[in-house]
Design a protein around this motif. Structure first.
Motif, PDB file in Angstrom:
ATOM      1  N   GLN A 151      47.553  26.899  29.853  1.00  0.00           N
ATOM      2  CA  GLN A 151      47.826  28.327  29.952  1.00  0.00           C
ATOM      3  C   GLN A 151      46.913  29.134  29.026  1.00  0.00           C
ATOM      4  OE1 GLN A 151      51.887  29.634  29.862  1.00  0.00           O
ATOM      5  NE2 GLN A 151      52.558  28.143  31.393  1.00  0.00           N
ATOM      6  N   LEU A 154      43.872  29.590  31.034  1.00  0.00           N
ATOM      7  CA  LEU A 154      44.105  30.573  32.084  1.00  0.00           C
ATOM      8  C   LEU A 154      44.127  31.991  31.522  1.00  0.00           C
ATOM      9  CD1 LEU A 154      46.212  30.470  35.189  1.00  0.00           C
ATOM     10  CD2 LEU A 154      46.815  32.235  33.539  1.00  0.00           C
ATOM     11  N   GLN A 157      40.609  33.239  30.951  1.00  0.00           N
ATOM     12  CA  GLN A 157      39.921  33.581  32.197  1.00  0.00           C
ATOM     13  C   GLN A 157      40.510  34.840  32.827  1.00  0.00           C
ATOM     14  OE1 GLN A 157      37.120  32.121  33.538  1.00  0.00           O
ATOM     15  NE2 GLN A 157      37.103  31.146  31.515  1.00  0.00           N
ATOM     16  N   VAL A 248      42.015  28.565  37.914  1.00  0.00           N
ATOM     17  CA  VAL A 248      41.650  27.698  36.792  1.00  0.00           C
ATOM     18  C   VAL A 248      42.116  26.284  37.120  1.00  0.00           C
ATOM     19  CG1 VAL A 248      41.999  27.222  34.344  1.00  0.00           C
ATOM     20  CG2 VAL A 248      41.776  29.595  35.148  1.00  0.00           C
ATOM     21  N   ALA A 427      45.599  35.392  38.333  1.00  0.00           N
ATOM     22  CA  ALA A 427      45.042  34.124  37.865  1.00  0.00           C
ATOM     23  C   ALA A 427      46.058  33.021  38.147  1.00  0.00           C
ATOM     24  CB  ALA A 427      44.732  34.184  36.380  1.00  0.00           C
ATOM     25  N   LEU A 429      46.907  28.791  37.945  1.00  0.00           N
ATOM     26  CA  LEU A 429      46.584  27.497  37.367  1.00  0.00           C
ATOM     27  C   LEU A 429      46.791  26.423  38.434  1.00  0.00           C
ATOM     28  CD1 LEU A 429      45.928  25.671  34.955  1.00  0.00           C
ATOM     29  CD2 LEU A 429      48.359  25.743  34.341  1.00  0.00           C
TER      30      LEU A 429
END
Length: 447
Positions: A151, A154, A157, A248, A427, A429
């Motif tokens: 995380q 993430l 990003q 990600v 975003a 993961l």
């Protein structure tokens, strides 16, 4: 360590808050609280990662580390040993908008704290040997807190995509390549640019008398000469004109989604109402276990194991995000959870919120205010954060009334106006297989 503080509930300060300004431009704010013989002393510098430039990201945080590495009269590490010997606790934190240093002590030890902080404001010795050792510590910290945390990767990003021109896009800890190429001259430049009394605020809270604190401040900080600060060039984020996405892919146990809408933050405390409505909206969605997201998506639909919403109205960068997040339940996908989170937002946009929800959220925030009054540390934190982001500590006294004035219609209005797909960044993961034999890239670190 680096720290991004979420907006802590703000409570009206008692009448015994005193403000002074030294001849060199340093401001001193004292919050008297005589319930226990303790004191918290904090020095806040109005310099954080938002003031960095590309190629030198992380330098604010690196300098925070170097502030413990000695002066002309205090050897490396001795600062912390002296505070510990006095029975105190100390640390520091770096955020996007500020860097702060604090000590918690028995009240008779306040002169020691003030003396040591003034010494390192004026007399820090930045040596190549100490820097070469400490930059490796910072890189290890980055590995432990970011590179080893799915995380964390993430979040980094996400910010890099949500902000394209604004310096909030850069990680507080810095990009690894910048850390690898950083020099002691970079840290020295940062120190000489920003660490000046006219760019600092001393906040003291606890069992003290304001005039006694002022006398100490004049004695130790008042003799430090001010200097001209670099010109701060405002960087405005261009209007987002379409949804942005990033995926990600790193080894992880569970998927995760983080979503953010660009929203306004506090600009004029006397006139603004939208930030308060956005804070109420976050509370309606994620105020407690009975709030909408948890009630609907975790309990009823069992789509998620955890969900959340957040918003921070106090930002020196004059821009903010309204965030939604969640981890899908086993057998559910990130896409399903994302759709469900947006559906809850749409329901508020279409049907609004109830008076019952509104009163619950207001009562919760006011109750949190009361609880936080018990912490001298957080009394100082609230003052320091407001002051370094460009607001007065006096803003605190109006906060409950501003919150109470928010109407259901205003909550619905900000949801309709700002929580739109064209300003959305998502975003996700995507968990990759985990190697059971893989070792962490970094080691735990805490000063």
């Amino acid at each position: 360590m680096w720290l991004t503080l979420a907006l802590m509930p703000m409570v009206a300060q008692a009448a015994d808050t005193h403000e002074f300004k030294l001849d060199n431009g340093m401001r001193v704010i004292v919050q008297e609280d005589h319930r226990a013989p303790v004191v918290v002393s904090q020095v806040w510098y109005r310099a954080g990662s938002v003031d960095e430039v590309n190629g030198k990201t992380g330098v604010a945080h690196v300098l925070e580390h170097m502030m413990f590495k000695g002066t002309k009269t205090v050897p490396p590490g001795q600062f912390s040993r002296l505070i510990a010997a006095a029975g105190g606790r100390e640390n520091a934190f770096t955020g996007p908008d500020y860097t702060a240093y604090y000590q918690q002590l028995e009240k008779s030890q306040l002169p020691l704290s003030i003396k040591l902080e003034a010494d390192r404001m004026a007399n820090l010795e930045l040596t190549k040997d100490e820097f070469s050792k400490e930059i490796r510590v910072v890189m290890e910290e980055r590995r432990w807190r970011t590179d080893d945390k799915p995380q964390g990767m993430l979040n980094e990003q996400f910010n890099a995509v949500a902000y394209q021109a604004h310096p909030y896009s850069r990680p507080i800890v810095g990009w690894m390549n910048d850390l690898e190429n950083m020099t002691v001259e970079d840290a020295r430049e940062w120190y000489h640019n920003w660490y000046a009394p006219n760019n600092a605020i001393l906040v003291v809270a606890g069992d003290v008398k304001a005039q006694d604190v002022l006398k100490l401040a004049k004695q130790h900080f008042g003799v430090i000469k001010p200097h001209a600060l670099p010109v701060r060039k405002s960087q405005v984020e261009p209007q987002q004109i379409g949804e942005r996405r990033t995926v990600v892919k790193v080894p992880a146990e569970l998927p995760y989604v983080l979503m953010g809408f660009h929203v306004p933050v506090l600009q004029d405390p006397d006139k603004d109402w939208e930030p308060y409505a956005l804070e109420i909206l976050a509370g309606v969605l994620d105020g407690n276990a009975s709030a909408r997201l948890n009630q609907k998506l975790v309990r009823e639909q069992q789509l998620a194991v955890d969900v959340g919403a957040g918003y921070d109205m106090v930002q020196r960068g004059k821009i903010g995000l309204f965030e939604l997040e969640g981890t899908p339940s086993e057998g559910k996908t990130v896409a399903e959870l994302e759709a469900a989170l947006l559906e809850q937002v749409e329901e508020i946009k279409q049907k609004g919120v109830t008076n019952e929800e509104l009163q619950r959220v207001k009562a919760q925030v006011i109750a949190a205010d009361v609880y936080q009054r018990d912490s001298v540390f957080y009394q100082a934190m609230k003052i320091g954060r407001l002051e370094t982001t460009g607001f007065s500590w006096r803003t605190l006294k109006d906060y409950p009334a501003k919150l109470q004035a928010v109407t259901p219609q205003q909550v619905q209005e900000v949801a309709r106006k700002y929580l739109i797909r064209d300003t959305l960044t998502v975003a996700t993961l995507d968990p990759q297989p985990m190697d059971p034999n893989a070792k962490p890239k970094g080691k735990p670190y805490d000063r």
